[in-house]
Every structure is written in C-alpha cells, then in structure tokens.
Design a protein around this motif. Structure first.
Motif, PDB file in Angstrom:
ATOM      1  N   UNK A   1      12.735  48.059  27.075  1.00  0.00           N
ATOM      2  CA  UNK A   1      13.464  49.242  26.603  1.00  0.00           C
ATOM      3  C   UNK A   1      12.775  50.509  27.112  1.00  0.00           C
ATOM      4  N   UNK A   2      13.544  51.430  27.613  1.00  0.00           N
ATOM      5  CA  UNK A   2      13.012  52.689  28.115  1.00  0.00           C
ATOM      6  C   UNK A   2      13.061  53.749  27.017  1.00  0.00           C
ATOM      7  N   UNK A   3      11.956  54.446  26.836  1.00  0.00           N
ATOM      8  CA  UNK A   3      11.903  55.569  25.897  1.00  0.00           C
ATOM      9  C   UNK A   3      12.734  56.720  26.442  1.00  0.00           C
ATOM     10  N   UNK A   4      13.136  57.616  25.579  1.00  0.00           N
ATOM     11  CA  UNK A   4      13.938  58.751  26.039  1.00  0.00           C
ATOM     12  C   UNK A   4      13.167  59.629  27.024  1.00  0.00           C
ATOM     13  N   UNK A   5      11.823  59.589  26.967  1.00  0.00           N
ATOM     14  CA  UNK A   5      11.022  60.377  27.899  1.00  0.00           C
ATOM     15  C   UNK A   5      11.097  59.827  29.322  1.00  0.00           C
ATOM     16  N   UNK A   6      11.563  58.569  29.477  1.00  0.00           N
ATOM     17  CA  UNK A   6      11.655  57.972  30.809  1.00  0.00           C
ATOM     18  C   UNK A   6      12.869  58.474  31.577  1.00  0.00           C
TER      19      UNK A   6
ATOM     20  N   UNK B   1      14.607  64.264  46.910  1.00  0.00           N
ATOM     21  CA  UNK B   1      14.887  65.462  47.698  1.00  0.00           C
ATOM     22  C   UNK B   1      14.710  66.718  46.885  1.00  0.00           C
ATOM     23  N   UNK B   2      14.895  66.619  45.549  1.00  0.00           N
ATOM     24  CA  UNK B   2      14.698  67.779  44.711  1.00  0.00           C
ATOM     25  C   UNK B   2      13.436  67.685  43.900  1.00  0.00           C
ATOM     26  N   UNK B   3      12.557  66.759  44.256  1.00  0.00           N
ATOM     27  CA  UNK B   3      11.347  66.523  43.487  1.00  0.00           C
ATOM     28  C   UNK B   3      10.150  67.095  44.218  1.00  0.00           C
ATOM     29  N   UNK B   4       9.273  67.778  43.491  1.00  0.00           N
ATOM     30  CA  UNK B   4       8.071  68.346  44.087  1.00  0.00           C
ATOM     31  C   UNK B   4       6.983  67.314  44.276  1.00  0.00           C
ATOM     32  N   UNK B   5       7.129  66.142  43.675  1.00  0.00           N
ATOM     33  CA  UNK B   5       6.133  65.080  43.803  1.00  0.00           C
ATOM     34  C   UNK B   5       6.216  64.479  45.201  1.00  0.00           C
ATOM     35  N   UNK B   6       5.032  64.324  45.864  1.00  0.00           N
ATOM     36  CA  UNK B   6       5.033  63.831  47.239  1.00  0.00           C
ATOM     37  C   UNK B   6       4.904  62.322  47.317  1.00  0.00           C
ATOM     38  N   UNK B   7       5.051  61.610  46.199  1.00  0.00           N
ATOM     39  CA  UNK B   7       5.014  60.153  46.228  1.00  0.00           C
ATOM     40  C   UNK B   7       6.286  59.635  46.875  1.00  0.00           C
ATOM     41  N   UNK B   8       6.134  58.654  47.720  1.00  0.00           N
ATOM     42  CA  UNK B   8       7.299  57.984  48.299  1.00  0.00           C
ATOM     43  C   UNK B   8       7.952  57.161  47.201  1.00  0.00           C
ATOM     44  N   UNK B   9       9.111  57.576  46.745  1.00  0.00           N
ATOM     45  CA  UNK B   9       9.777  56.907  45.634  1.00  0.00           C
ATOM     46  C   UNK B   9      10.194  55.508  46.047  1.00  0.00           C
TER      47      UNK B   9
ATOM     48  N   UNK C   1      15.789  54.870  39.824  1.00  0.00           N
ATOM     49  CA  UNK C   1      14.422  54.788  39.302  1.00  0.00           C
ATOM     50  C   UNK C   1      14.215  53.549  38.421  1.00  0.00           C
ATOM     51  N   UNK C   2      14.981  52.492  38.683  1.00  0.00           N
ATOM     52  CA  UNK C   2      14.793  51.264  37.911  1.00  0.00           C
ATOM     53  C   UNK C   2      15.288  51.356  36.483  1.00  0.00           C
ATOM     54  N   UNK C   3      16.150  52.305  36.189  1.00  0.00           N
ATOM     55  CA  UNK C   3      16.704  52.473  34.840  1.00  0.00           C
ATOM     56  C   UNK C   3      18.195  52.144  34.861  1.00  0.00           C
ATOM     57  N   UNK C   4      18.650  51.417  33.854  1.00  0.00           N
ATOM     58  CA  UNK C   4      20.062  51.075  33.762  1.00  0.00           C
ATOM     59  C   UNK C   4      20.457  50.831  32.321  1.00  0.00           C
ATOM     60  N   UNK C   5      21.716  50.537  32.123  1.00  0.00           N
ATOM     61  CA  UNK C   5      22.251  50.304  30.786  1.00  0.00           C
ATOM     62  C   UNK C   5      22.513  48.815  30.588  1.00  0.00           C
ATOM     63  N   UNK C   6      21.726  48.203  29.716  1.00  0.00           N
ATOM     64  CA  UNK C   6      21.984  46.827  29.302  1.00  0.00           C
ATOM     65  C   UNK C   6      22.454  46.867  27.847  1.00  0.00           C
TER      66      UNK C   6
ATOM     67  N   UNK D   1       7.660  54.494  29.397  1.00  0.00           N
ATOM     68  CA  UNK D   1       7.628  55.939  29.190  1.00  0.00           C
ATOM     69  C   UNK D   1       7.679  56.697  30.515  1.00  0.00           C
ATOM     70  N   UNK D   2       7.310  56.041  31.610  1.00  0.00           N
ATOM     71  CA  UNK D   2       7.218  56.707  32.914  1.00  0.00           C
ATOM     72  C   UNK D   2       8.606  57.033  33.455  1.00  0.00           C
ATOM     73  N   UNK D   3       8.770  58.246  33.952  1.00  0.00           N
ATOM     74  CA  UNK D   3      10.044  58.626  34.550  1.00  0.00           C
ATOM     75  C   UNK D   3      10.239  57.966  35.915  1.00  0.00           C
ATOM     76  N   UNK D   4       9.180  57.924  36.699  1.00  0.00           N
ATOM     77  CA  UNK D   4       9.266  57.415  38.060  1.00  0.00           C
ATOM     78  C   UNK D   4       9.020  55.916  38.117  1.00  0.00           C
ATOM     79  N   UNK D   5       9.835  55.227  38.904  1.00  0.00           N
ATOM     80  CA  UNK D   5       9.638  53.794  39.096  1.00  0.00           C
ATOM     81  C   UNK D   5       8.284  53.508  39.724  1.00  0.00           C
ATOM     82  N   UNK D   6       7.804  54.400  40.596  1.00  0.00           N
ATOM     83  CA  UNK D   6       6.513  54.202  41.258  1.00  0.00           C
ATOM     84  C   UNK D   6       5.381  54.148  40.244  1.00  0.00           C
ATOM     85  N   UNK D   7       5.435  54.998  39.227  1.00  0.00           N
ATOM     86  CA  UNK D   7       4.383  54.999  38.202  1.00  0.00           C
ATOM     87  C   UNK D   7       4.433  53.718  37.375  1.00  0.00           C
ATOM     88  N   UNK D   8       5.619  53.316  36.986  1.00  0.00           N
ATOM     89  CA  UNK D   8       5.730  52.115  36.149  1.00  0.00           C
ATOM     90  C   UNK D   8       5.295  50.878  36.932  1.00  0.00           C
TER      91      UNK D   8
END
Length: 286
Positions: A104-109, A116-124, A130-135, A268-275
């Motif tokens: 389950x993803x927290x609302x903070x995720x 393209x609109x993200x300032x983070x230089x991580x290769x997503x 971002x690995x989030x969906x509705x089950x 809790x992580x927004x980015x799939x790379x972090x999770x």
C-alpha cells in the motif's frame, strides 16, 4: 559500539571497497558508515527524514548521499557482490521461487513530478507511473521477487499495483546474473523455477522449456477444464511435483522479512528509483 540495526564490522569490511570515492572539491564528506547507518534507521523505522536522530548527522546529508548513490549504482554492486560470494562457497541454491506482493502506498508517495519537469537528476526507472497504480487496496505498488532455495533475494522488479504476475516472470529471470569468482561467463539459468497458479500459462511453460528450466507450477482450474473439454486433443497435463512445490514458501517468508522494514511495508517514497534502492538495501541486509 554498534547500535541496533546498524552495520557490523564484518558487513562494513565487505561494503567499504565498493563505495564510490568523494567527487570534486569542497568539504570532506561525512563518514560513509555513519550515513549508511542513518539510511538503515530510516528504512527500519519508516519515519520521515527530518526525524533522523542527531547521532547520524544532518538528515539532508543522508538523503543526498542516498540520491547520489542511486545515480552511481553502488547498491546493486554490493548486492551482486554478496550473491557472488555465496555462489563461490556453494551456499547459493539455484532453485528459484517467485511470487509478488502488493504494498500500500502512503498519500505522501503520490504527486511526483512528471519526467522532464523534475529538478532531480536521477535517471527515473522505466516503471509506469513511478510504479504506482490502483488495485483493490487503493494506491499501491507491486513487488515481484525471485529468491534462491534458502529464501534470500536474487532479483526483484516493481510495477503498479494492478499489474499481472505472469508477464513479469521472464523479465525477472532475465535479471539474474551471477558472475563467476574466476574466469567464465556469469551464471544466469536456474535449475528449477517454482511458482503458484498465477504464473501458469502455456506461453510461460514454453519459455521455460526453451531455456531448459524445470518449471513447477500447478495448472489453473480453467486450464484443466479447457483441456478436458477437448478430450484426447487436449493433450497430457504438464508435470507437477507436489513435494518440490512445497518449497515455494521460502519466497513468502522472504516477503515477511522484507516487510519488517517499515519503509518497505508501506511505500512513502515518491520516486520509483528511491523505493527500488530501499528494496536493494534491505536485500543486502538479509
């Protein structure tokens, strides 16, 4: 003195040669071991970064180091090193069990900026949305996991929570590559793959035959009924070893151990790379 859940001296001796050196000029980096212990504390407790205890230093330092090392890839190198060492001493058991688990993803995720609109230089990572969906459980992520015969992680993938299990089996196995301690090509092919009914599909069985892998998975009821309706033209049922299939519980036990880390049990992580990096770190710990 080593605190609860922190790196032991033995673990640190394995990790330290694989960590990247300091890049560029500027002030001296904070001690790598202190920063990794901070990341482990966050992973174990699931607390916000700003609640990091003072003994681990500034929370921004730990978060920034995690971000840089996602980009540079040392977490994957460390996990591969551990797996290679296990294979070298014949601890690795090449009977692979696969399964998936919805987290389950927290609302903070939710709410990560689009590419393209993200300032983070991580290769997503190449994960839809971002690995989030509705089950059925709401906003979620699904972890697809392959473990060896001891129940220790070999490879994993993340997808949106509503994604099916069977389409991820071949990509999951393709990600397994264990380098030889000496010369020779990496080992990629397991002896046996054990799975539940969700992976029982004619195309999957054909792919396993082509790879000369013993595939142990029970047929689904609809497949049995379809073959029976065709009579003699339906062919024989696929081989199924009940005793071997009972070993599949190791992957379920591995999920239980991974979810002892509260930052993984709820995303809790927004980015799939972090999770995905957090999953890799937990796999290293196991």
């Amino acid at each position: 003195m080593v605190g609860r859940g922190e790196l032991t001296d033995k673990a640190w001796a394995v990790i330290v040669p694989l960590l990247p050196p300091q890049q560029g000029g500027g002030r001296r980096w904070r001690n790598h071991r202190q920063v990794i212990n901070a990341i482990l504390w966050k992973l174990r407790t699931g607390a916000p970064w700003r609640d990091l205890p003072e003994r681990y230093g500034p929370w921004k330092t730990a978060h920034e180091r995690l971000r840089l090392w996602i980009k540079d890839g040392p977490w994957d190198k460390i996990l591969d090193r551990v797996v290679v060492e296990d294979d070298a001493v014949d601890d690795l058991e090449w009977i692979i069990s696969v399964d998936s688990s919805v987290v389950r993803a927290h609302q903070h995720a939710a709410g990560a900026r689009k590419k393209g609109g993200c300032s983070d230089d991580i290769e997503v990572l190449a994960v839809d949305g971002e690995g989030l969906g509705r089950s059925r459980g709401g906003l979620s992520t699904k972890i697809h996991l392959a473990v060896d015969g001891r129940g220790l992680p070999m490879r994993f993938l993340i997808t949106p929570g509503q994604a099916g299990d069977n389409p991820q089996l071949v990509p999951l196995l393709d990600g397994i590559s264990v380098a030889r301690p000496g010369a020779g090509r990496p080992r990629c092919r397991p002896e046996t793959v054990i799975a539940d009914k969700a992976y029982s599909h004619p195309s999957t069985r054909e792919a396993m035959r082509d790879r000369r892998i013993i595939f142990v998975s029970p047929e689904r009821d609809d497949q049995i009924a379809r073959r029976a309706a065709r009579g003699s033209r339906g062919g024989r049922p696929p081989a199924f070893d009940v005793e071997v299939h009972r070993q599949r519980n190791v992957v379920e036990r591995c999920f239980s151990r991974l979810k002892q880390f509260r930052d993984l049990a709820t995303r809790y992580a927004k980015r799939a790379a972090y999770y995905q990096a957090e999953l890799t770190i937990a796999a290293i710990v196991l």
